[in-house]
Design a protein around this motif. Structure first.
Motif, PDB file in Angstrom:
ATOM      1  N   THR A  41     -93.064  45.809 -19.067  1.00  0.00           N
ATOM      2  CA  THR A  41     -91.625  45.709 -18.778  1.00  0.00           C
ATOM      3  C   THR A  41     -91.374  45.642 -17.271  1.00  0.00           C
ATOM      4  OG1 THR A  41     -91.106  46.874 -20.830  1.00  0.00           O
ATOM      5  CG2 THR A  41     -89.388  46.833 -19.146  1.00  0.00           C
ATOM      6  N   THR A  42     -92.166  46.381 -16.486  1.00  0.00           N
ATOM      7  CA  THR A  42     -92.038  46.327 -15.021  1.00  0.00           C
ATOM      8  C   THR A  42     -92.280  44.901 -14.520  1.00  0.00           C
ATOM      9  OG1 THR A  42     -92.789  48.613 -14.833  1.00  0.00           O
ATOM     10  CG2 THR A  42     -92.928  47.279 -12.842  1.00  0.00           C
ATOM     11  N   GLN A  71     -85.488  45.077 -24.899  1.00  0.00           N
ATOM     12  CA  GLN A  71     -85.101  45.954 -26.000  1.00  0.00           C
ATOM     13  C   GLN A  71     -83.806  46.717 -25.697  1.00  0.00           C
ATOM     14  OE1 GLN A  71     -86.997  46.371 -29.124  1.00  0.00           O
ATOM     15  NE2 GLN A  71     -87.554  44.392 -28.274  1.00  0.00           N
ATOM     16  N   ASP A  72     -83.427  46.766 -24.426  1.00  0.00           N
ATOM     17  CA  ASP A  72     -82.200  47.468 -24.028  1.00  0.00           C
ATOM     18  C   ASP A  72     -81.055  46.466 -24.020  1.00  0.00           C
ATOM     19  OD1 ASP A  72     -80.339  49.191 -23.040  1.00  0.00           O
ATOM     20  OD2 ASP A  72     -81.122  49.229 -20.987  1.00  0.00           O
ATOM     21  N   LYS A 167     -77.752  43.984 -33.490  1.00  0.00           N
ATOM     22  CA  LYS A 167     -77.301  43.685 -32.124  1.00  0.00           C
ATOM     23  C   LYS A 167     -78.443  43.095 -31.303  1.00  0.00           C
ATOM     24  CE  LYS A 167     -73.527  47.021 -31.789  1.00  0.00           C
ATOM     25  NZ  LYS A 167     -73.110  48.352 -31.354  1.00  0.00           N
ATOM     26  N   MET A 168     -79.661  43.590 -31.561  1.00  0.00           N
ATOM     27  CA  MET A 168     -80.831  43.006 -30.880  1.00  0.00           C
ATOM     28  C   MET A 168     -80.951  41.519 -31.219  1.00  0.00           C
ATOM     29  SD  MET A 168     -83.675  45.274 -29.815  1.00  0.00           S
ATOM     30  CE  MET A 168     -83.613  46.996 -29.449  1.00  0.00           C
ATOM     31  N   LEU A 185     -89.533  37.171 -23.140  1.00  0.00           N
ATOM     32  CA  LEU A 185     -89.145  37.850 -24.375  1.00  0.00           C
ATOM     33  C   LEU A 185     -89.986  39.113 -24.554  1.00  0.00           C
ATOM     34  CD1 LEU A 185     -88.855  34.780 -26.813  1.00  0.00           C
ATOM     35  CD2 LEU A 185     -87.096  35.767 -25.335  1.00  0.00           C
ATOM     36  N   ASP A 186     -89.330  40.267 -24.479  1.00  0.00           N
ATOM     37  CA  ASP A 186     -90.004  41.559 -24.621  1.00  0.00           C
ATOM     38  C   ASP A 186     -89.837  42.026 -26.069  1.00  0.00           C
ATOM     39  OD1 ASP A 186     -91.265  43.929 -24.160  1.00  0.00           O
ATOM     40  OD2 ASP A 186     -89.799  44.743 -22.767  1.00  0.00           O
ATOM     41  N   GLU A 187     -90.897  41.896 -26.856  1.00  0.00           N
ATOM     42  CA  GLU A 187     -90.901  42.287 -28.273  1.00  0.00           C
ATOM     43  C   GLU A 187     -89.798  41.596 -29.087  1.00  0.00           C
ATOM     44  OE1 GLU A 187     -93.210  43.820 -29.742  1.00  0.00           O
ATOM     45  OE2 GLU A 187     -94.289  44.695 -28.073  1.00  0.00           O
TER      46      GLU A 187
END
Length: 540
Positions: A41-42, A71-72, A167-168, A185-187
């Motif tokens: 994520t970083t 994811q947030d 919502k995701m 794309l994170d997960e």
């Protein structure tokens, strides 16, 4: 297109990247892999400029657009799902919102005295909407949402009424509709059912921009990525090929590095032995000095970094009777919607049924009926003799006591077990060292899932009922679970959207379709071969 040049990054005391370099070219589809906490994520946040490297630089081609799905997803309410999705495409969403407001104004009897001005403004806004390609865009937005399993009602309803998982999907749809030059794309495969997953797979295969993504679904990764960038120990290593090739290549590299390390260690031991033996002899002084200098100059080969591998073995479960559960003439409705009408279904000992069907077909309802979590309106559900059931449900993670630690949670469940035995159990499920002292409220989704499984499997049931057991689990933990369940001698009934899990563990398929219920002998792989589809309603 995107370059990471000798980047260094430290988060608190943790060194995340040390002189790490990698590049993503136009049109490449790249999988980003590494253990939890390695810095995936970083890395995304540095590429998007949300964080800066401490050293080195992140370079992106001038003028490129980057879409980032994380994811947030943040707060969403007050607008329709379709408006939220179109919002990512710039001014057209604002024009669409005004168009909708003007339509409401024209239908408002209290504003009849303004009707001419409203109609005039509506004509101007409609022309602007057409110029921006708004009608085509809305059609595309609806296509994307439909691909992610939204109904028309959900598309037009308030996005605030949707669950976190839906919502995701809205946030993901927004990025897909943008079709930026590069997608991060994170997960993206989290929270998707099998049908949506297969649709997304096809969408990304047809996407012509650069793609960098993480996923805990190895099958999904395998089918999309053509290059893998691994984060490990602060370094970035690039592998050409899909995820399966990366695993093979990594194992081969480890084997070669271990052999190199052992050869060097043997050579060093021999040299050191010579030095120790002759260092006191004047006649060998020159040779000893020469060898000491040689050893000082040798670049040491490091042993390969061993990934922490966890293994869990089932204690033998007590034997159940031959009929494990029997459903006879079961009827079930929710409001006006009929889920089952006259369902007859028997699960026999050692069968491993995977339940398949589109959203709303009744997969989770079936599991709830079998476990007694919900009752049939008519008909009977009966467990066989000597059946000891274990049920993994998504809501089970919400029932953990947030103030208890991982270890206390295990102790509460098994008060008779010894400390050593429970620590070994925790270790099998990825809780080593200080991790067992973490309070349940701070655990990630994956950690909560692992803890619930540890509590369920320690004193093993002979009938496992699993509702999406691999949600939140990383690839390494999934592999551990598949390996453990492959050796399990009991009976299974489960729902999963993970094709690797389905193929590895099922020996029967129950398919729920609007036309009726179909039963297939043989597991998921045979089901795909016989039906020509990977999920109900989809043709491959």
């Amino acid at each position: 297109m995107i370059r990471l040049d000798n980047i260094g990054k430290q988060n608190g005391k943790q060194l995340v990247f040390i002189e790490a370099s990698a590049a993503i070219q136009r049109g490449e589809k790249v999988g980003l892999v590494g253990p939890n906490g390695a810095g995936k994520t970083t890395l995304f946040r540095m590429i998007t400029g949300q964080e800066q490297p401490d050293e080195g630089q992140v370079v992106t081609d001038r003028g490129i657009t980057i879409g980032y799905f994380s994811q947030d997803v943040g707060e969403m309410f007050g607008r329709s799902a379709i408006s939220e999705v179109m919002d990512g495409t710039g001014p057209v969403s604002a024009v669409a919102a005004e168009l909708k407001a003007l339509e409401a104004d024209m239908a408002d009897p209290d504003r009849m005295d303004e009707i001419e001005a409203i109609i005039e403004r509506y004509g101007e806004v409609q022309a602007r909407f057409e110029d921006l390609g708004g009608y085509a865009l809305e059609g595309r937005a609806r296509e994307v949402l439909a691909g992610l399993s939204f109904t028309e009602e959900m598309m037009d309803g308030d996005v605030g009424a949707l669950s976190g998982g839906w919502k995701m999907r809205v946030a993901l749809a927004r990025i897909l509709l943008m079709r930026p030059d590069a997608m991060l794309l994170d997960e993206p495969s989290n929270h998707l059912d099998l049908e949506s997953l297969i649709w997304l797979e096809e969408f990304l295969k047809g996407y012509d921009g650069a793609l960098l993504m993480t996923s805990h679904d190895r099958e999904f990764m395998n089918r999309i990525v053509t290059k893998v960038v691994e984060i490990d120990g602060g370094a970035l290593t690039t592998y050409s090929g899909n995820y399966e090739f990366y695993e093979q290549q990594r194992a081969l590299n480890e084997k070669q590095q271990q052999a190199q390390f052992e050869r060097q260690q043997a050579m060093l031991a021999k040299e050191i032995k010579f030095i120790e033996r002759f260092k006191a002899r004047a006649s060998h002084a020159a040779q000893v000095q020469s060898r000491v200098k040689k050893l000082d100059k040798i670049e040491r080969v490091e042993p390969p970094k061993r990934r922490q591998s966890i293994a869990f073995e089932f204690p033998t479960a007590p034997r159940s009777g031959d009929d494990v559960v029997s459903l006879k003439n079961v009827h079930k409705r929710y409001g006006d919607r009929s889920i089952y009408e006259g369902l007859d279904f028997v699960v026999s000992r050692k069968e491993r049924w995977c339940v398949m069907g589109i959203n709303g077909a009744g997969k989770s309802t079936l599991l709830k009926l079998v476990t007694g979590s919900t009752q049939p309106d008519n008909g009977t559900v009966s467990l066989g003799g000597s059946v000891k059931m274990g049920y993994f449900a998504q809501h089970a993670m919400d029932l953990l006591d947030g103030e208890r630690t991982v270890f206390q949670s295990l102790e509460d469940t098994f008060p008779q077990a010894g400390q050593g035995s429970l620590r070994a159990l925790a270790g099998c499920f990825g809780f080593s060292g200080d991790d067992v002292e973490k309070k349940c409220r701070v655990l990630s989704g994956g950690e909560k899932a692992r803890l619930v499984m540890a509590r369920m499997l320690y004193d093993p049931p002979n009938f496992l009922v699993l509702d999406e057991p691999t949600n939140h689990l990383d690839i390494v933990t999934k592999e551990m679970l598949i390996a453990a369940l492959s050796q399990y001698e009991g009976t299974m009934l489960f729902v999963s959207h993970d094709r690797h899990f389905l193929a590895a563990l099922s020996n029967r398929v129950l398919e729920l379709t609007p036309e009726g219920i179909h039963k297939y002998g043989g597991g998921y792989t045979e089901y795909v071969a016989r039906t020509g589809q990977e999920a109900p309603g989809l043709r491959s």
